[in-house]
Structure formats: structure tokens, C-alpha cells
Design a protein around this motif. Structure first.
Motif, PDB file in Angstrom:
ATOM      1  N   GLN A  12      17.778 -55.755 -13.768  1.00 18.01           N
ATOM      2  CA  GLN A  12      18.843 -56.607 -13.710  1.00 18.01           C
ATOM      3  C   GLN A  12      19.210 -56.839 -11.976  1.00 18.01           C
ATOM      4  N   LYS A  13      19.644 -57.861 -11.516  1.00 19.91           N
ATOM      5  CA  LYS A  13      20.262 -58.111 -10.195  1.00 19.91           C
ATOM      6  C   LYS A  13      21.377 -57.248 -10.177  1.00 19.91           C
ATOM      7  N   PRO A  14      21.647 -56.389  -9.216  1.00 19.33           N
ATOM      8  CA  PRO A  14      22.729 -55.566  -9.040  1.00 19.33           C
ATOM      9  C   PRO A  14      23.979 -56.456  -8.486  1.00 19.33           C
ATOM     10  N   PRO A  15      25.093 -56.083  -8.897  1.00 20.05           N
ATOM     11  CA  PRO A  15      26.169 -56.884  -8.766  1.00 20.05           C
ATOM     12  C   PRO A  15      26.834 -56.659  -7.313  1.00 20.05           C
ATOM     13  N   TYR A  16      26.035 -56.614  -6.604  1.00 16.59           N
ATOM     14  CA  TYR A  16      26.385 -56.526  -4.960  1.00 16.59           C
ATOM     15  C   TYR A  16      25.603 -57.505  -3.879  1.00 16.59           C
ATOM     16  N   TYR A  18      24.306 -58.846  -0.260  1.00 18.70           N
ATOM     17  CA  TYR A  18      23.456 -58.005   0.781  1.00 18.70           C
ATOM     18  C   TYR A  18      24.484 -57.472   1.448  1.00 18.70           C
ATOM     19  N   ILE A  19      25.347 -57.864   1.891  1.00 19.20           N
ATOM     20  CA  ILE A  19      26.404 -57.163   2.780  1.00 19.20           C
ATOM     21  C   ILE A  19      26.686 -55.790   1.965  1.00 19.20           C
ATOM     22  N   SER A  20      27.220 -55.918   0.926  1.00 21.79           N
ATOM     23  CA  SER A  20      27.557 -54.565   0.370  1.00 21.79           C
ATOM     24  C   SER A  20      26.332 -53.772   0.006  1.00 21.79           C
ATOM     25  N   LEU A  21      25.245 -54.041  -0.314  1.00 23.79           N
ATOM     26  CA  LEU A  21      23.990 -53.327  -0.319  1.00 23.79           C
ATOM     27  C   LEU A  21      23.631 -52.529   1.174  1.00 23.79           C
ATOM     28  N   THR A  22      23.742 -53.338   2.135  1.00 26.49           N
ATOM     29  CA  THR A  22      23.553 -52.747   3.482  1.00 26.49           C
ATOM     30  C   THR A  22      24.675 -51.870   3.742  1.00 26.49           C
ATOM     31  N   ALA A  23      25.637 -52.186   3.500  1.00 24.39           N
ATOM     32  CA  ALA A  23      26.890 -51.265   3.965  1.00 24.39           C
ATOM     33  C   ALA A  23      26.625 -49.891   3.109  1.00 24.39           C
ATOM     34  N   MET A  24      26.148 -50.114   2.007  1.00 20.91           N
ATOM     35  CA  MET A  24      25.618 -48.814   1.244  1.00 20.91           C
ATOM     36  C   MET A  24      24.960 -48.040   1.776  1.00 20.91           C
ATOM     37  N   ALA A  25      23.698 -48.774   2.145  1.00 22.16           N
ATOM     38  CA  ALA A  25      22.486 -47.818   2.804  1.00 22.16           C
ATOM     39  C   ALA A  25      22.733 -47.211   4.174  1.00 22.16           C
ATOM     40  N   ILE A  26      23.691 -48.059   5.059  1.00 21.52           N
ATOM     41  CA  ILE A  26      24.194 -47.568   6.088  1.00 21.52           C
ATOM     42  C   ILE A  26      24.952 -46.177   5.759  1.00 21.52           C
ATOM     43  N   GLN A  27      26.006 -46.475   5.035  1.00 19.31           N
ATOM     44  CA  GLN A  27      26.996 -45.322   4.672  1.00 19.31           C
ATOM     45  C   GLN A  27      26.121 -44.303   4.095  1.00 19.31           C
ATOM     46  N   SER A  28      25.039 -44.408   3.425  1.00 18.56           N
ATOM     47  CA  SER A  28      24.334 -43.286   2.716  1.00 18.56           C
ATOM     48  C   SER A  28      23.637 -42.196   3.893  1.00 18.56           C
ATOM     49  N   SER A  29      23.635 -42.825   5.020  1.00 16.85           N
ATOM     50  CA  SER A  29      22.593 -42.095   5.806  1.00 16.85           C
ATOM     51  C   SER A  29      23.749 -41.188   6.477  1.00 16.85           C
ATOM     52  N   THR A  30      23.246 -40.037   6.944  1.00 19.48           N
ATOM     53  CA  THR A  30      24.275 -38.969   7.541  1.00 19.48           C
ATOM     54  C   THR A  30      24.713 -39.476   8.816  1.00 19.48           C
ATOM     55  N   PHE A  97      35.691 -54.802   0.657  1.00 21.31           N
ATOM     56  CA  PHE A  97      35.818 -55.234  -0.576  1.00 21.31           C
ATOM     57  C   PHE A  97      36.860 -54.494  -1.635  1.00 21.31           C
ATOM     58  N   GLU A  98      38.008 -54.771  -0.983  1.00 20.87           N
ATOM     59  CA  GLU A  98      39.309 -54.008  -1.395  1.00 20.87           C
ATOM     60  C   GLU A  98      39.567 -54.821  -2.705  1.00 20.87           C
ATOM     61  N   ASN A  99      39.069 -56.098  -2.875  1.00 21.00           N
ATOM     62  CA  ASN A  99      39.630 -56.787  -3.997  1.00 21.00           C
ATOM     63  C   ASN A  99      38.635 -56.429  -5.064  1.00 21.00           C
ATOM     64  N   GLY A 100      37.885 -55.492  -5.101  1.00 24.41           N
ATOM     65  CA  GLY A 100      37.172 -54.836  -6.197  1.00 24.41           C
ATOM     66  C   GLY A 100      35.653 -55.551  -6.611  1.00 24.41           C
ATOM     67  N   SER A 101      35.709 -56.588  -5.970  1.00 20.83           N
ATOM     68  CA  SER A 101      34.291 -57.240  -6.113  1.00 20.83           C
ATOM     69  C   SER A 101      33.485 -57.071  -5.015  1.00 20.83           C
ATOM     70  N   PHE A 102      32.164 -56.803  -5.353  1.00 17.85           N
ATOM     71  CA  PHE A 102      31.055 -56.345  -4.716  1.00 17.85           C
ATOM     72  C   PHE A 102      30.154 -57.401  -4.341  1.00 17.85           C
ATOM     73  N   ILE A 178      34.906 -48.064  -6.627  1.00 16.69           N
ATOM     74  CA  ILE A 178      33.574 -48.339  -7.650  1.00 16.69           C
ATOM     75  C   ILE A 178      34.135 -48.139  -8.866  1.00 16.69           C
ATOM     76  N   ILE A 179      34.799 -46.730  -9.188  1.00 16.77           N
ATOM     77  CA  ILE A 179      35.189 -46.664 -10.401  1.00 16.77           C
ATOM     78  C   ILE A 179      36.668 -46.313 -10.733  1.00 16.77           C
ATOM     79  N   GLY A 180      37.315 -46.328  -9.542  1.00 15.82           N
ATOM     80  CA  GLY A 180      38.738 -45.842  -9.795  1.00 15.82           C
ATOM     81  C   GLY A 180      39.521 -47.210  -9.938  1.00 15.82           C
ATOM     82  N   ARG A 181      40.758 -46.969  -9.485  1.00 18.34           N
ATOM     83  CA  ARG A 181      41.926 -47.978  -9.244  1.00 18.34           C
ATOM     84  C   ARG A 181      42.097 -48.918 -10.276  1.00 18.34           C
TER      85      ARG A 181
END
Length: 315
Positions: A12-16, A18-30, A97-102, A178-181
Motif C-alpha cells: 500500500q502507498k504509505p501515508p507519507y 515525499y517530503i516526509s519520506l525524505t526527511a525520514m531518510a535524512i534523519q535516519s542517517s547518522t 508535521f506538527e498537525n499530525g499529518s504526514f 507518530i504514535i503519541g500525542r
DNA sequence: ATGTGTTTATTTATCA
DNA sequence: TGATAAATAAACACAT
């Protein structure tokens, strides 16, 4: 219930966006920055949906990198062979993504350059790249302010200018986002994020907590990113201590800037002159600062400026 | 040749 | 439902 590894769900298409996906990728890097190819890889590794139609979505992703000011390019140095630049997140992009939507941010992050840096900017760039010792530059007060502002780039303001209630940085992909708030944010169609994700076959909080599975390997990453909201993880300029300390002392690594801490730094105007102490102004900071300066200068050669002014434009 | 990066134009999807 | 963020397509330049 989602079944990890079952294609009917994971395709399924993830609910993210491209901006959020890219930010994820960048953040995942050390090092908090990645070349384009690694961003692709990150997304394809974790989201089977993106193992197809690569031409289409990769073009879109590149468009996003160029178009959105929240992404900044960090050039490779000669000793860093490879194709293309590194991409990092703009230190001021805040909690997009403070509004909770990615899927959709409330506002687009735009860098507004009201004024531009003077010709000294290139000196500064040179300085940032190569300076190692305690140095004091003979800058005007406004220039000093500009550079001081850059010096504190790695901090992040909350995603709004209405000062006041600075509640501290919430990383875009911090676990609480992601899962809180309590899912204060609502996805399209009025479905709470959890419901939406569950509907799509994605894990929801109760599942995420113990589900660092093959289907959602990035969850672990998100989990680790949550630790970034812990203030004591950061040194000056919001640099994670790990990042600061592992930097080689002699060769300046093109290490990126961490995405944002909540450190309360003095206002730019309170810093009278630029005094750069390498113990607090480390190479990663300098690299990103220089990149931003460079881009600012190159896109606005007709500057007579002073302050690098990053604001969020409501347009 | 291919990957990377920029830009413009248009359409689609979301949110207030 | 209107505004606008995001997605898509495509042309182009540049570097390797």
C-alpha cells in the motif's frame, strides 16, 4: 490486523508525502544528510510500494528536494567521492508535521531572504570551511549578528513565529509525533492518524511498541529519533553529543546538522561580535552554515546585505 | 548514456 | 468549497 511481510498490506502507498519520506531518510542517517541515491534506497528498502514506478516517484522526489526550502544541499568535498551533493534538512524547518499529518503540512517552509549577506559571505564560507582556531572576525555588528545567527543554526524554532509559547522542539518524526500525542492531528477524511494507518494496514501505537519488524524497520529508527527530543543529548548549538564527539579533529567532516533541539539560545541581537570557538562551533555546524550562506549568496549576487534572515512565509 | 539538479506547468488531494 | 500543498510530467542543463 496487519500481517508483516504480506504484500497486500505492505504494498500500500504509505501515508507519507515525499517530503516526509525524505526527511525520514535524512534523519535516519547518522550524519543527518544523505546523497540522493541513499534517499532512494532508504525509501525502497522500507516501502515496497516504491519499488515500482521508480522513474515517476524519483523525479517527483528530486523536484521536492529542489523546490522545498526545507531541504538544503551540502556539497561534497574532494575527499568525499561520489555523485551529487548531500541533502540535509534546513535547521529552521521546524516541526513540519506538527498537525499530525504526514501527507500535508500546515504551511510550506520557505526561506525568506529579506536581505543578503555582503561580499564577506564568501570569506565567511571560507572561514567556516577551514578555520580551526579561536578566531574573531572584524565584522560590522549586523554582519556579526548574521553569522552569529548562523552559528546557532542547528537550533530549531517551533514551527511558527508567534513567539511566546515555545513548547520545545518536537521532531517531525519523533515517536510522539507518530504514535503519541493522542493523535491530536487528524488525517484526511476526519480519520485519526491511528485509525487511518490501521485502516491502511499500518501498525498503530499498540502494535508499534513491540513491532520493530521487517515490515516497518523504520519504526525503530523513529523510536531512536524520539531520543533526539531529550535536551541533554545536545551540546551547544543543539549538536547531538555523539555527532560532536565522533568528529575527527583534523579533517573537517561534512557532517550535517542535527535536526533540532530545544536549547534556549541567546537572541542573535544579544551577541555583540563573532567569536567562534571550535569547541562549540563544530564542523557539521560550519558545513551547513556555509552551505546556506553559499546558496544565499549565489542566488542573490546583488546583495548589499547584512542579515541572513530565515522566516516562515505565510503565502 | 546516465544520474543529478532546476524549473515550469498542470493536475490532484487535503485541509480549514 | 476555495486555497494551497503535494504529486506528476516534462524540458533542460550540467557533471561524470
Amino acid at each position: 490486523m496487519p500481517r508483516p511481510g504480506k504484500n497486500s498490506y505492505s504494498d500500500q502507498k504509505p501515508p507519507y508525502s515525499y517530503i516526509s519520506l525524505t526527511a525520514m531518510a535524512i534523519q535516519s542517517s547518522t550524519e543527518k544528510m544523505l546523497p540522493l541515491s541513499d534517499i532512494y534506497k532508504f525509501i525502497m528498502d522500507r516501502f515496497p510500494y516504491y519499488r515500482e514506478n521508480t522513474q515517476r516517484w524519483q523525479n517527483s522526489l528530486r523536484h521536492n528536494l529542489s523546490f522545498n526550502d526545507c531541504f538544503i544541499k551540502i556539497p561534497r568535498r574532494p575527499d568525499q567521492p561520489g555523485k551529487g551533493s548531500f541533502w540535509a534538512l534546513h535547521p529552521d524547518c521546524g516541526d513540519m508535521f506538527e498537525n499530525g499529518s504526514f501527507l500535508r503540512r500546515r504551511k510550506r517552509f520557505k526561506v525568506h531572504r529579506a536581505e543578503h549577506l555582503a561580499s564577506k559571505s564568501h570569506q565567511m564560507i571560507h572561514y567556516f570551511h577551514h578555520q580551526h582556531g579561536q578566531t574573531k572576525l572584524g565584522l560590522t555588528s549586523s554582519e556579526s549578528a548574521a553569522v552569529a545567527g548562523i552559528g546557532r543554526l542547528p537550533h530549531f524554532q517551533p514551527y511558527s513565529l508567534n513567539g511566546g509559547q515555545s513548547t520545545g522542539f518536537k521532531h517531525p518524526f519523533a515517536i510522539e509525533n507518530i504514535i503519541g500525542r493522542d493523535y491530536k492531528g487528524v488525517m484526511s477524511g476526519g480519520l485519526p492518524l491511528a485509525s487511518m494507518m490501521h485502516h491502511l494496514g499500518y501498525p498503530v501505537p499498540s502494535q508499534l511498541s513491540n513491532m520493530v519488524s521487517s515490515m516497518w524497520p523504520h519504526v525503530g529508527m523513529m523510536d531512536s529519533m524520539a531520543s533526539m527530543t531529550v535536551p541533554q543529548e545536545y551540546g551547544h548549538f543543539g549538536m547531538p553529543m555523539k555527532t560532536i564527539c565522533h568528529a575527527p579533529s583534523q579533517t573537517i567532516p561534512a557532517v550535517p546538522v542535527p535536526i533540532k533541539p530545544t536549547a534556549s539560545l541567546p537572541p542573535v541581537s544579544a551577541i555583540p561580535s563573532l567569536t567562534v570557538n571550535p569547541s562549540s562551533m563544530c564542523a557539521p555546524t560550519a558545513t551547513v552554515a556555509a552551505s546556506i550562506l553559499e546558496q544565499s549568496a549565489s542566488t542573490h549576487p546583488d546583495n548589499k546585505g547584512s542579515m541572513l534572515h530565515s522566516v516562515l512565509v505565510h503565502s
